[in-house]
Write an enzyme that holds these catalytic residues in place. Sequence first.
Site, mmCIF file in Angstrom:
data_model
loop_
_atom_site.group_PDB
_atom_site.id
_atom_site.type_symbol
_atom_site.label_atom_id
_atom_site.label_comp_id
_atom_site.label_asym_id
_atom_site.label_seq_id
_atom_site.Cartn_x
_atom_site.Cartn_y
_atom_site.Cartn_z
ATOM 1 N N ASP A 32 -9.799 -4.537 -5.048
ATOM 2 C CA ASP A 32 -9.249 -3.574 -4.088
ATOM 3 C C ASP A 32 -9.968 -2.239 -4.255
ATOM 4 O O ASP A 32 -9.815 -1.565 -5.268
ATOM 5 C CB ASP A 32 -7.745 -3.413 -4.344
ATOM 6 N N SER B 19 0.833 -1.197 0.000
ATOM 7 C CA SER B 19 0.000 0.000 0.000
ATOM 8 C C SER B 19 0.877 1.260 0.000
ATOM 9 O O SER B 19 1.677 1.444 -0.919
ATOM 10 C CB SER B 19 -0.962 -0.043 1.190
ATOM 11 N N HIS C 205 -7.952 -5.417 -0.504
ATOM 12 C CA HIS C 205 -6.723 -4.620 -0.450
ATOM 13 C C HIS C 205 -5.528 -5.371 0.124
ATOM 14 O O HIS C 205 -4.428 -5.303 -0.415
ATOM 15 C CB HIS C 205 -6.970 -3.349 0.363
#
Length: 280
Positions: A227, A120, A257
């Site tokens: 996601d 991320s 995610h």
Amino acid sequence: MDDQSITGVRSVTMAESREHTFTGTTGLNTIRVWPHSRPRYVAILIHGYGEHIGRYEYVADRLVRHGAAVYGLDHMGHGKSAGDRVHIADFEDVVTDVYSVEEQARDDHPGVPVVVIGHSMGGMIAARYAQRYGDGLAALVLSGPVIGEWAIVPILLAHEEPPDVPIDPATLSRDLSVGAAYAADPLVWHGPFKRATLEAFATTLATIAKGGRLGPLPTLWVHGADDELVPLNGSRPGVEAIKGTNLTERIYEGARHEVFNEINKDEVLDDVTAFIDRAI
């Protein structure tokens, strides 16, 4: 790495880990190490926004069993590290802190190949890290990376005071226990973005876009097809802008995610470890 002080060894259900602190670019940072007596490689884990390295126990355990010594820090303003919560004025400072971790790992394990794995926001940091320090890396793994276009940044920056837009824990994984643990975790930040951090995101995304390609560095991009937090179609142009001559892509249908915490996490980590085997 300066000012190290061991704060204890912690027994966990998986691989043993220990923590110590070092003086980073803006203050005292906490680093966690999952040791291996004779590692085939070093893995440096880079966590995402608002979370902390302690959420990567399962990933670290898999990597240790695969032959890695694993290192990861809590970024400034995150987890157990010092600083105003989730306040990052310049991600170049975070990249520099990660390099301090790499230096420590190389001191501990001279001549052992180093692999960087970022998720991320950590994927964004890892991508920039590879642009700055990629010549020394054996491989790079980007998981659901904030790279290219992240629509939430300009939306929130349109407000003088960014509104609080809480993360829906269900968007993390189809395993809803992951979201429940995230929501209950006192080391996870559950408040709004800081404006300075949003501005730093925008600056860093632009810097990466013009920061150059990764050349022959073996790179694995893993992403959940479903996601919602860091959508696939936003990250793809960012990956395309930096990819070198050795990119492997794995998109997981139905995954959300946190692919390392998904119901198919073992498939994902099998792909990661197989990629590392090829790279080293």
